[in-house]
Design an enzyme around this catalytic site. Structure first.
Site, PDB file in Angstrom:
ATOM      1  N   GLU A  37       0.837  -1.205   0.000  1.00  0.00           N
ATOM      2  CA  GLU A  37       0.000   0.000   0.000  1.00  0.00           C
ATOM      3  C   GLU A  37       0.872   1.256   0.000  1.00  0.00           C
ATOM      4  OE1 GLU A  37      -3.723  -1.708   2.761  1.00  0.00           O
ATOM      5  OE2 GLU A  37      -1.943  -0.898   3.722  1.00  0.00           O
ATOM      6  N   THR A 115      -6.039   0.435   2.905  1.00  0.00           N
ATOM      7  CA  THR A 115      -7.233  -0.066   2.235  1.00  0.00           C
ATOM      8  C   THR A 115      -8.286  -0.418   3.279  1.00  0.00           C
ATOM      9  OG1 THR A 115      -6.285  -2.276   2.259  1.00  0.00           O
ATOM     10  CG2 THR A 115      -5.972  -0.962   0.255  1.00  0.00           C
ATOM     11  N   LYS A 198     -14.471  -0.228   6.807  1.00  0.00           N
ATOM     12  CA  LYS A 198     -14.054  -1.183   7.846  1.00  0.00           C
ATOM     13  C   LYS A 198     -12.610  -1.584   7.588  1.00  0.00           C
ATOM     14  CE  LYS A 198     -15.261  -6.072   8.718  1.00  0.00           C
ATOM     15  NZ  LYS A 198     -14.121  -6.777   8.132  1.00  0.00           N
ATOM     16  N   ASP A 199     -11.769  -1.466   8.609  1.00  0.00           N
ATOM     17  CA  ASP A 199     -10.362  -1.855   8.417  1.00  0.00           C
ATOM     18  C   ASP A 199      -9.848  -2.603   9.642  1.00  0.00           C
ATOM     19  OD1 ASP A 199      -9.775  -0.038  10.410  1.00  0.00           O
ATOM     20  OD2 ASP A 199      -8.090   0.863   9.351  1.00  0.00           O
ATOM     21  N   MET A 200      -8.517  -2.747   9.717  1.00  0.00           N
ATOM     22  CA  MET A 200      -7.933  -3.517  10.819  1.00  0.00           C
ATOM     23  C   MET A 200      -6.907  -2.717  11.635  1.00  0.00           C
ATOM     24  SD  MET A 200      -7.561  -7.163   8.761  1.00  0.00           S
ATOM     25  CE  MET A 200      -6.817  -8.032  10.114  1.00  0.00           C
ATOM     26  N   GLU A 201      -6.817  -1.397  11.397  1.00  0.00           N
ATOM     27  CA  GLU A 201      -5.802  -0.601  12.113  1.00  0.00           C
ATOM     28  C   GLU A 201      -6.280   0.759  12.630  1.00  0.00           C
ATOM     29  OE1 GLU A 201      -5.128  -1.605   8.835  1.00  0.00           O
ATOM     30  OE2 GLU A 201      -3.982  -3.401   9.318  1.00  0.00           O
ATOM     31  N   ASP A 224     -12.837  -3.714  -1.285  1.00  0.00           N
ATOM     32  CA  ASP A 224     -13.868  -4.763  -1.336  1.00  0.00           C
ATOM     33  C   ASP A 224     -15.166  -4.245  -0.724  1.00  0.00           C
ATOM     34  OD1 ASP A 224     -11.650  -5.329   0.911  1.00  0.00           O
ATOM     35  OD2 ASP A 224     -13.628  -5.718   1.776  1.00  0.00           O
TER      36      ASP A 224
END
Ligand code: SAH
Length: 266
Positions: A37, A115, A198-201, A224
């Site tokens: 990224e 992302t 929605k992400d993870m970080e 996505d």
């Protein structure tokens, strides 16, 4: 500024914040989970890998830095998991690199770029780049009074009304969790968080930055559609390269806008 009885001037927190916000932004740290990224931005700003990084020798974190226009720009990636060799995505590595970067580089501004999954029901499409208005967690359910809100950990991103207007950016709330899938429990919390992406970080980066009062903005490119009919990981991998290119273009515009400005101009 008011003078007190001793003749000393009392500087209120507001005055101090005002002074800080009127200083030109000079140091920006990007926190980016995956080096894929980050690569286009590293090339664009001609950043160089810091081989004498201020981080402990044991960590896999990678630091790139350089000057672009009037800005001292760094990109920090948590790097590859030392056992599995995959990108160290998720909240734990993101928190650690954010903490260490703030301590080492004392940035004026943090940008978490990356992302995210997007919700078409909230208007998101593949390759949209969102600027995040607020963050919260969706996988920290603690049904105890008080701790419930701690778990959700809702925090506002640094407000950037002029940037949003000038660059015509889409704005949405971000929900963060340590999984890429979305079981029903998470879906419920994400809906309660009113999230568009929605992400993870993201919420982890803002949690740490908030401790040190470092203003943070978040830019998220949609790889996505979570409420679509494609398997998330397949859609993510298929769109990663194109969305990374869109994200890089948006980051370039954001950096050009920030250059020469103060926090209060954003
Ligand atoms: N399989 C990938 C890893 C993907 S992890 C690989 O190693 O190449 C997903 C990363 O993209 C995380 O950093 C996360 O922040 C972001 N992301 C993209 N789509 C997501 C979604 N639908 N849910 C959660 N995170 C997502």
């Amino acid at each position: 500024m008011a003078a007190n009885g001793d003749g000393f001037s009392e500087v209120s927190m507001e005055d101090l914040m005002g002074q800080v916000e009127k200083r030109q932004i000079s140091t920006i740290v990007f926190i980016i989970a995956m080096q894929k990224e980050a690569q286009l931005m590293i090339n664009r700003f001609r950043l160089v890998k810091d081989i004498n990084s201020p981080f402990p020798k044991e960590v896999t974190w990678v630091l790139f830095n350089g000057m672009y226009k009037d800005l001292n720009i760094s990109i920090v990636c948590p790097g590859k998991d030392s056992t599995l060799g995959v990108d160290s995505v998720g909240t734990v590595p993101a928190s650690l690199v954010t903490y260490a970067s703030i301590v080492a580089m004392k940035p004026d501004l943090i940008i978490n770029a990356g992302t995210a999954g997007g919700f078409k029901a909230k208007g998101a499409s593949i390759a949209d780049v969102y600027i995040v208005s607020s963050v919260a967690f969706h996988d920290r359910r603690i049904p105890v009074p008080g701790l419930d809100l701690y778990g959700v950990g809702m925090r506002k991103a640094f407000p950037t009304p002029n940037l949003i207007k000038d660059l015509n950016l889409k704005v949405g709330r971000l929900s963060t969790g340590d999984s890429m899938d979305m079981p029903p429990h998470d879906k419920e919390s994400i809906t309660a968080n009113d999230a568009t992406v929605k992400d993870m970080e993201g919420a982890a980066v803002v949690y740490v930055a908030d401790i040190f009062k470092v203003p943070t903005i978040l830019l998220k490119g949609v790889t996505d559609i979570v409420d679509g009919n494609r398997p998330t990981s397949e859609e993510f991998l298929e769109n990663l390269a194109a969305v990374t290119a869109k994200l890089d273009e948006s980051v370039a515009k954001v950096i050009d806008f920030i250059n020469g400005k103060c926090l209060s101009d954003l």
